[in-house]
Scaffold this motif. Sequence first.
Motif, PDB file in Angstrom:
ATOM      1  N   PHE A   1       0.829  -1.206   0.000  1.00 16.20           N
ATOM      2  CA  PHE A   1       0.000   0.000   0.000  1.00 16.20           C
ATOM      3  C   PHE A   1       0.856   1.245   0.000  1.00 16.20           C
ATOM      4  O   PHE A   1       1.804   1.374   0.769  1.00 16.20           O
ATOM      5  CB  PHE A   1      -0.958  -0.008   1.184  1.00 16.20           C
ATOM      6  CG  PHE A   1      -2.222  -0.782   0.899  1.00 16.20           C
ATOM      7  CD1 PHE A   1      -3.398  -0.113   0.575  1.00 16.20           C
ATOM      8  CD2 PHE A   1      -2.219  -2.166   0.902  1.00 16.20           C
ATOM      9  CE1 PHE A   1      -4.554  -0.821   0.278  1.00 16.20           C
ATOM     10  CE2 PHE A   1      -3.370  -2.884   0.603  1.00 16.20           C
ATOM     11  CZ  PHE A   1      -4.546  -2.211   0.290  1.00 16.20           C
ATOM     12  N   THR A   2       0.490   2.163  -0.898  1.00 21.22           N
ATOM     13  CA  THR A   2       1.191   3.435  -1.002  1.00 21.22           C
ATOM     14  C   THR A   2       0.156   4.535  -1.016  1.00 21.22           C
ATOM     15  O   THR A   2      -0.938   4.371  -1.550  1.00 21.22           O
ATOM     16  CB  THR A   2       2.055   3.509  -2.271  1.00 21.22           C
ATOM     17  OG1 THR A   2       2.725   4.770  -2.323  1.00 21.22           O
ATOM     18  CG2 THR A   2       1.237   3.331  -3.531  1.00 21.22           C
ATOM     19  N   SER A   3       0.487   5.678  -0.410  1.00 20.77           N
ATOM     20  CA  SER A   3      -0.447   6.799  -0.417  1.00 20.77           C
ATOM     21  C   SER A   3      -0.301   7.576  -1.706  1.00 20.77           C
ATOM     22  O   SER A   3       0.673   7.425  -2.442  1.00 20.77           O
ATOM     23  CB  SER A   3      -0.182   7.711   0.768  1.00 20.77           C
ATOM     24  OG  SER A   3      -0.375   7.019   1.977  1.00 20.77           O
TER      25      SER A   3
ATOM     26  N   LYS B   1      -5.603   8.746   0.376  1.00 20.71           N
ATOM     27  CA  LYS B   1      -6.029   7.397   0.742  1.00 20.71           C
ATOM     28  C   LYS B   1      -5.026   6.384   0.194  1.00 20.71           C
ATOM     29  O   LYS B   1      -4.733   6.372  -1.001  1.00 20.71           O
ATOM     30  CB  LYS B   1      -7.414   7.087   0.151  1.00 20.71           C
ATOM     31  CG  LYS B   1      -8.543   7.899   0.781  1.00 20.71           C
ATOM     32  CD  LYS B   1      -8.799   7.459   2.211  1.00 20.71           C
ATOM     33  CE  LYS B   1     -10.035   8.138   2.789  1.00 20.71           C
ATOM     34  NZ  LYS B   1     -10.227   7.790   4.202  1.00 20.71           N
ATOM     35  N   PRO B   2      -4.470   5.498   1.056  1.00 22.52           N
ATOM     36  CA  PRO B   2      -3.520   4.497   0.558  1.00 22.52           C
ATOM     37  C   PRO B   2      -4.156   3.598  -0.496  1.00 22.52           C
ATOM     38  O   PRO B   2      -5.338   3.252  -0.414  1.00 22.52           O
ATOM     39  CB  PRO B   2      -3.165   3.706   1.820  1.00 22.52           C
ATOM     40  CG  PRO B   2      -3.451   4.633   2.950  1.00 22.52           C
ATOM     41  CD  PRO B   2      -4.637   5.447   2.510  1.00 22.52           C
ATOM     42  N   LYS B   3      -3.348   3.225  -1.496  1.00 21.64           N
ATOM     43  CA  LYS B   3      -3.798   2.343  -2.578  1.00 21.64           C
ATOM     44  C   LYS B   3      -2.900   1.113  -2.619  1.00 21.64           C
ATOM     45  O   LYS B   3      -1.687   1.211  -2.437  1.00 21.64           O
ATOM     46  CB  LYS B   3      -3.760   3.075  -3.922  1.00 21.64           C
ATOM     47  CG  LYS B   3      -4.674   4.291  -3.987  1.00 21.64           C
ATOM     48  CD  LYS B   3      -4.748   4.873  -5.395  1.00 21.64           C
ATOM     49  CE  LYS B   3      -3.458   5.541  -5.811  1.00 21.64           C
ATOM     50  NZ  LYS B   3      -3.181   6.770  -5.049  1.00 21.64           N
TER      51      LYS B   3
ATOM     52  N   TYR C   1       3.410  11.656   2.442  1.00 17.85           N
ATOM     53  CA  TYR C   1       2.497  12.274   1.492  1.00 17.85           C
ATOM     54  C   TYR C   1       1.642  13.322   2.219  1.00 17.85           C
ATOM     55  O   TYR C   1       0.786  12.972   3.041  1.00 17.85           O
ATOM     56  CB  TYR C   1       1.599  11.215   0.846  1.00 17.85           C
ATOM     57  CG  TYR C   1       2.382  10.193   0.076  1.00 17.85           C
ATOM     58  CD1 TYR C   1       2.615  10.342  -1.292  1.00 17.85           C
ATOM     59  CD2 TYR C   1       2.922   9.078   0.713  1.00 17.85           C
ATOM     60  CE1 TYR C   1       3.348   9.412  -1.998  1.00 17.85           C
ATOM     61  CE2 TYR C   1       3.664   8.140   0.016  1.00 17.85           C
ATOM     62  CZ  TYR C   1       3.875   8.312  -1.348  1.00 17.85           C
ATOM     63  OH  TYR C   1       4.604   7.385  -2.044  1.00 17.85           O
ATOM     64  N   PRO C   2       1.861  14.608   1.939  1.00 14.74           N
ATOM     65  CA  PRO C   2       1.120  15.657   2.641  1.00 14.74           C
ATOM     66  C   PRO C   2      -0.394  15.472   2.603  1.00 14.74           C
ATOM     67  O   PRO C   2      -1.068  15.742   3.592  1.00 14.74           O
ATOM     68  CB  PRO C   2       1.553  16.932   1.903  1.00 14.74           C
ATOM     69  CG  PRO C   2       2.937  16.629   1.436  1.00 14.74           C
ATOM     70  CD  PRO C   2       2.898  15.175   1.040  1.00 14.74           C
ATOM     71  N   ALA C   3      -0.937  15.007   1.464  1.00 17.01           N
ATOM     72  CA  ALA C   3      -2.401  14.869   1.360  1.00 17.01           C
ATOM     73  C   ALA C   3      -2.945  13.901   2.401  1.00 17.01           C
ATOM     74  O   ALA C   3      -4.032  14.111   2.949  1.00 17.01           O
ATOM     75  CB  ALA C   3      -2.780  14.411  -0.047  1.00 17.01           C
ATOM     76  N   GLU C   4      -2.193  12.848   2.679  1.00 17.34           N
ATOM     77  CA  GLU C   4      -2.636  11.873   3.673  1.00 17.34           C
ATOM     78  C   GLU C   4      -2.665  12.506   5.072  1.00 17.34           C
ATOM     79  O   GLU C   4      -3.608  12.302   5.843  1.00 17.34           O
ATOM     80  CB  GLU C   4      -1.718  10.657   3.664  1.00 17.34           C
ATOM     81  CG  GLU C   4      -2.163   9.563   4.605  1.00 17.34           C
ATOM     82  CD  GLU C   4      -1.215   8.374   4.633  1.00 17.34           C
ATOM     83  OE1 GLU C   4      -1.532   7.397   5.324  1.00 17.34           O
ATOM     84  OE2 GLU C   4      -0.144   8.433   3.988  1.00 17.34           O
TER      85      GLU C   4
END
Length: 523
Positions: free
Chosen positions: A180-182, A187-189, A433-436
């Motif tokens: 899983f990566t953000s 949202k992590p994918k 990841y800033p968005a996370e």
Amino acid sequence: MLPVENALTIVQLFANAARNYGDRPAIEDDGRSISYRQLDQLRDQAARALLALNVQPGDRVAIWAPNIWEWIVAAAALQSVGAALVPLNTRMKGSEAGFILRQSGACVLFAIGEFLGADYPRMLAAEELPALRQIVTLRSDDSKTLSWDAFLALASDVSPQTLQTREQALGPQDLSDLLFTSGTTGKPKGVMSNHGQTLRVVRDWSEVVGLREGDRYLIVNPFFHSFGYKAGWLAALMRGCTIVPQQVFDVQAVLECVQRERITVLPGPPTLYQSLLAHPQRDAFDLTSLRIAVTGAATIPVEMIRRMRDELGFATIVTAYGLTETCGFATICRPGDSLELLASTSGRAMPGVEVRCIGANGRSQPANVPGEIQVRGYNLMQGYFNDPQASQEVLDADGWLHTGDIGVLDEQGYLRITDRLKDMFITGGFNVYPAEIEHCLLGYPGVAQVAVIGIPDERLGEVAMAFLLPAPGVEIEQARFLAWCREQMANYKVPRRVQVLESMPLNAAGKVTKNVLREWALS
């Protein structure tokens, strides 16, 4: 007998390694030495235990634990029965781990009992996990879950022939892992990779860096990351090395281990080598066994590369660049490259992989002109798990992965990363990841708007800084806010600086202009 590196599935890799390397030590951990033959026997036993738990081909099985030998056995076992590995970051809190367990639909979880003062199974107590049927605890006597020994005992209920039938049905196109990566959505994918591409990229990487039988490989990089997993224990087992896992990075412990275990291979983020070079007692340790260093895609001073060679004794130093979406590997320097190339670039494309930099017009840029880095080759992910729309956004019809990173290629094809389109930054080797983080911080009472950037940090490279816009009439107390952050997210994501604003700088489209925030942070 097939050479180990020609295995098509991870189960074949383990079986071939047992035949080729036999009684050579595969793992030395916590006073225990496990030979290649014993490791394959443990893998077989754990795989039959998973069959007893009714794990089916295509199922997902998660591991939430630090670098220990049981991690490797569990991973190989679940992959042997056709399940996909879902590693969880040990720095995650319960809600973060719970999200990934739900997204992946993991049916079994291997979790450390206690680590760094946290009870991992207990952190999940409040989480709704409808697909999770069983938690197996490692190095714990928790009566509410299945212990590792009790889990292994289940193998007696399943015949070797049943496992053999399952293994023989496994092919190189079957999923091996779901990392899983953000992303920009916060949202992590889940990034899907298969057995064949994983083994091929590990073979090529380990050949370039020069891993060889008998090497002693200290793995500080976490197993839950592709660096510690694919460039770590999987590469080591393919080449007949001895794995020496380390659970947490501690400079003193690394120096002691290198001397005691005669370590030859020590990859890690630049901060690892900076810490070793800065240690006041470094000269008291015998580091003459060290041979190979591999570090990540960050600009490194030429002087540091020189000191790694002259003071730490590395004969081979390479830098590399990769993403989870490229099986962790895209470009790499070659042994013998100049110190300037090692310091200023991330190398050139891996064998069988193409890299280009694309301008706004959609065409390849000339040498030394910046553009978005795109990658094409056998190493690209199979897509994001259960998210075809997100897959189409980054994988185009011609097979190119749009990385979102900005870079330049020189005349020889060496890549230099100049910016990150997605605002991602790296804290002590972890992608942030800033968005996370922003998505999480909006849950704090009284926060109306938030923006996160990376700011320079001497020890960790970059750390998070949060800019907060309170709701009208609300005062935000920074100490209380940061304490809340530490409860909600992994420590490396927690902002180190906070600034409360009266208004956010916005562009004409109403989006936060992070360049202005960076200027404010510097001033």
